[in-house]
Design a protein around this motif. Sequence first.
Motif, PDB file in Angstrom:
ATOM      1  N   ARG A   1     -18.329 -19.244  -7.754  1.00  0.00           N
ATOM      2  CA  ARG A   1     -19.621 -18.643  -8.131  1.00  0.00           C
ATOM      3  C   ARG A   1     -19.441 -17.178  -8.534  1.00  0.00           C
ATOM      4  O   ARG A   1     -20.016 -16.714  -9.513  1.00  0.00           O
ATOM      5  N   GLN A   2     -18.652 -16.438  -7.754  1.00  0.00           N
ATOM      6  CA  GLN A   2     -18.444 -15.019  -8.058  1.00  0.00           C
ATOM      7  C   GLN A   2     -17.753 -14.844  -9.413  1.00  0.00           C
ATOM      8  O   GLN A   2     -18.130 -13.983 -10.201  1.00  0.00           O
TER       9      GLN A   2
ATOM     10  N   GLU B   1     -17.579 -20.290  -3.143  1.00  0.00           N
ATOM     11  CA  GLU B   1     -18.139 -18.952  -3.346  1.00  0.00           C
ATOM     12  C   GLU B   1     -17.311 -18.171  -4.358  1.00  0.00           C
ATOM     13  O   GLU B   1     -17.858 -17.447  -5.203  1.00  0.00           O
TER      14      GLU B   1
ATOM     15  N   SER C   1     -17.727 -16.939 -11.929  1.00  0.00           N
ATOM     16  CA  SER C   1     -18.586 -17.347 -13.041  1.00  0.00           C
ATOM     17  C   SER C   1     -19.616 -16.266 -13.362  1.00  0.00           C
ATOM     18  O   SER C   1     -20.090 -16.178 -14.484  1.00  0.00           O
TER      19      SER C   1
END
Length: 180
Positions: free
Chosen positions: A12-13, A9, A15
């Motif tokens: 993802r954050q 996660e 990116s």
Amino acid sequence: MAATSQYAELARQLSAIGAVKRGLSRVLPPDCPGGSAAVLTLLERHGEMRMSRLAELLAVDMSVTSRHVAHAAERGWIERAPDLADRRSRILRLTPAGRELLDELARRTTETFARALSDWTDDEVGQLNTMLARLRENFGDRRPGRYAPGTTAAPEAASEVAPAPESEAAPRETPARRQS
């Protein structure tokens, strides 16, 4: 230790942080692209320097650095003076107009953060700054100074787009901001 799903996660954050950088780039004046703002920021942070050092700090090719420098010099934001130690080289330094522009960019950046984070407490903003500085440090960014853990300076990623001098790095109080 965080679970693997938390690391996924986090990836993802991070990116998706491009959305924040794009939002910050919108506050730049039309005649000051991000590359020029980065040149000015680095000259303010590190003082006068040769173009080769600037290219190293920007982590871009000399031809890209040269274009950014030419753009900033044409607008009077920086000057290129002969290097007394090596007549073939030039020393780059900020001009008063460049410092004025940096002050304006810092004001715009601060206002943008204050608007975007108006529902955050001062403590939450401080925690974000501390955690981002710690993250950078864990990845080998050991620059001393205004972005050290515990400061209220804007994160580095934001400062590359629009700089924030130490005196204006923390978001200003607005009526919409809650106190911690």
